[in-house]
Design an enzyme around this catalytic site. Structure first.
Site, mmCIF file in Angstrom:
data_model
loop_
_atom_site.group_PDB
_atom_site.id
_atom_site.type_symbol
_atom_site.label_atom_id
_atom_site.label_comp_id
_atom_site.label_asym_id
_atom_site.label_seq_id
_atom_site.Cartn_x
_atom_site.Cartn_y
_atom_site.Cartn_z
ATOM 1 C CG LEU A 1 -1.817 -1.249 1.386
ATOM 2 C CD1 LEU A 1 -2.834 -1.014 2.488
ATOM 3 C CD2 LEU A 1 -2.523 -1.625 0.092
ATOM 4 C CG ASP A 2 3.155 4.303 -3.133
ATOM 5 O OD1 ASP A 2 4.335 4.255 -2.728
ATOM 6 O OD2 ASP A 2 2.673 5.285 -3.735
ATOM 7 C CB ALA A 3 2.061 7.258 -0.463
ATOM 8 C CB VAL A 4 -1.222 3.448 2.910
ATOM 9 C CG1 VAL A 4 -0.382 3.021 4.105
ATOM 10 C CG2 VAL A 4 -2.700 3.168 3.134
#
Length: 579
Positions: free
Chosen positions: A232-235
């Protein structure tokens, strides 16, 4: 009695969307994911990993070959060179994109044609556990959704987060120095969209439940293509509320729990990983109560370990390790010391002094590195990350500069990572000991390109076949260490770990298998001087036989000592377990 899936989902949704009909929304999500309301949950606290798990991180096109799609070349390289070393492959965004080397996604459901197609992805997924990025915080300003936002039509009309320049945004935590709000001309006038990272990466609006439904459909598509690990990128920036820091808000944590609930009911062996490049205490919150991320990136490890090796002092690394809580069963750390991004400096907050941070930055600068900055709420620019290839980051010391211990220091860093609690993840350019790519920085104008080189397969194979090449020396030694690690029950990601106290030049810790039949004492000379280790200081049990798994040396006299050359490591194990 176990709560039915739908009831559990409704309770979570009500914390995020208290004004909505969450019973209806839960039905939409379950239908989108192909789940039954009363579907049985997966086993609680299940470890979907063991000591054999090793991750490779790579772009789809890092390794290239003429007249062949890069995903096919990657699969070939994995099969020829790494099939016995890695269990999982993280392919960084392989979708059509407009900027940021893939992290400005234009279409989540398509494979970039220049890389290959979904069949290429599925072939890799059949041979390895495949991790893909869910670039969930933002989307390309050139995407169809955003074009629809401009036209004020669906899908997309209300998919992006809008801000007001008159709002008090002074508390918002920023990872960049670019403006937070970008004016956009739409068919019904000018609107300001929220851009945490760049004006080409427009933040999505999860306050609109349609966005959550869209991402649920995207996740199901990935699962059906064989992807079982979701980064989960930059979540951390997912939920926005003006007047707050807009990072780590409770709605963000609840949305991660919702996604995990849906994912693990669809595929019990799937894993959710949060990418949160933030101070250590904040990062740890993404474990939740073993109901949020299965794995979290160990973001403090890269800067602390590099600082340790260039200063020859493990005080801060040891203090940090003692403070790290054991991960609950069903959760673990993802250990890495290099990635496609730089060496994050925010994870050193509270761990290094400002003077120590600056000394590290100055040392990396002298080794060819660059620094990226972020804007603080009070308007100051602070170092955000150091951009440098790991091999060059370890070419010397802060005190004396470049020296002849570069390869040994580089191997030592990975030996530490391989032995720590958690799953080790190798960025491909570290596994290959790739150097700083200043030409690529000049070509792209982006500092992160210094560590995003591309190899032609023929040239790479020549380098790896040349016994005198540092690429070959590093690659062969790291593969050898990986092979040793993968056989040791005491290196299970959730096996017991205790920190040893052996002075400032020796970094040590003890691992014990969950069956308690194997102990390994991991001791690393992190200095450029010879060190003596008194065996009495590490309390080896006299009734066991002991051997260094790395060198094969046996320990015959427990009252004696062992000598460690600069940057040498030993993994002292009892011989109850076959190596």
């Amino acid at each position: 009695m176990t709560q039915p899936l739908k009831a559990k989902l409704v309770a979570m949704l009500e914390l995020v969307y208290p004004e909505l009909d969450c019973d209806f929304l839960s039905e939409q999500l379950l239908t989108t994911m192909g789940l039954e309301p009363d579907q049985a949950p997966p086993p609680a606290h299940q470890n979907n990993w063991d000591e054999s798990d090793v991750v490779l991180i790579t772009y789809a096109d890092t390794v290239q070959r003429a007249d062949e799609k890069p995903l096919q070349t990657l699969h070939r390289f994995l099969g020829d060179c790494l099939s016995d070393s890695v269990s999982s492959v993280h392919i960084l965004p392989f979708f059509p994109y407009s900027s940021d080397d893939g992290f400005s996604v234009m279409d989540y459901l398509a494979v970039n044609e220049s890389h290959g197609n979904w069949e290429d992805i599925e072939r890799i997924a059949r041979d390895y556990k495949l991790m893909a990025d869910l670039v969930i915080n933002h989307m390309s300003a050139r995407s169809r959704w955003f074009e629809n936002f401009r036209k004020r039509i669906d899908p997309g009309k209300d998919y992006f987060f809008e801000g007001n320049p008159r709002d008090d945004l002074s508390a918002v935590v920023r990872p960049r120095t670019s403006p937070l709000l970008t004016p956009v001309q739409t068919d019904d006038g000018e609107r300001y969209v929220w851009c945490t990272f760049s004006e080409d990466q427009v933040d999505l609006n999860f306050a609109n439940p349609k966005v959550l439904i869209e991402f649920t459909a995207i996740i199901r598509h990935y699962l059906e293509r064989g992807i079982i690990m979701f980064r989960l990128d930059a979540v951390a920036f997912l939920w926005k509320e003006p007047g707050t820091p807009c990072i780590h808000l409770q709605q963000t944590h609840e949305l991660i729990k919702i996604l995990r609930l849906l994912i693990e009911h669809h595929s019990p062996d799937a894993v959710v990983i949060t990418e949160t490049n933030v101070p250590n205490r904040e990062n740890l919150t993404y474990f939740g109560n073993a109901n949020e991320a299965h794995e979290i990136y160990n973001f403090s490890l890269p800067p602390l370990l590099i600082n340790t090796l260039v200063t020859g002092d493990c005080k801060h690394l040891k203090t940090w390790l003692m403070s790290m809580p054991p991960a609950q069963m069903g959760t673990t750390y993802l250990n890495f010391i290099a990635s496609h991004d730089g060496i994050g400096m925010r994870p050193t907050d509270g761990l290094l002094t400002e003077e120590e941070k600056q000394r590290l930055i100055n040392t990396m600068d002298s080794f060819g590195g660059k620094v990226s900055y972020r804007r603080t709420p009070d308007g100051r620019d602070q170092p955000y990350e150091i951009n440098i290839a790991l091999y060059d980051a370890l070419q010397g010391t802060a005190e004396s500069g470049r020296d002849h211990w570069q390869l040994q220091r580089f191997v030592c860093a990975h030996t530490v990572m391989l032995a720590l609690e958690g799953i080790p993840a190798f960025y491909i350019h570290s596994l290959l000991a790739t150097e700083n790519d200043h030409e690529r920085v000049k070509h792209t104008g982006r500092l992160r390109s210094i560590n995003r080189s591309q190899w032609q397969l023929d040239e790479l194979e020549q380098k790896l076949a040349d016994p005198l090449s540092h690429h070959s020396k590093a690659f062969r030694e790291l593969k050898r260490l990986i092979a040793i690690r993968r056989k040791q029950p005491a290196f299970h990601p959730n096996a017991t770990q205790f920190t040893l106290h052996l002075g400032l030049q020796l970094f040590g810790f003890w691992r014990q298998s969950m069956r308690r039949d194997q102990s390994i004492f991991c001791i690393h000379n992190i200095s450029n001087e010879v060190q003596q280790v008194a065996l009495s200081d590490i309390n080896l049990i006299g009734t066991d036989q002991w051997q260094d798994l790395i060198s094969g040396m046996t320990i015959d006299d427990l009252s004696g000592s062992i000598t460690l050359k600069p940057y040498q490591s030993v993994w002292l194990s009892n011989l109850d377990v076959t190596v």
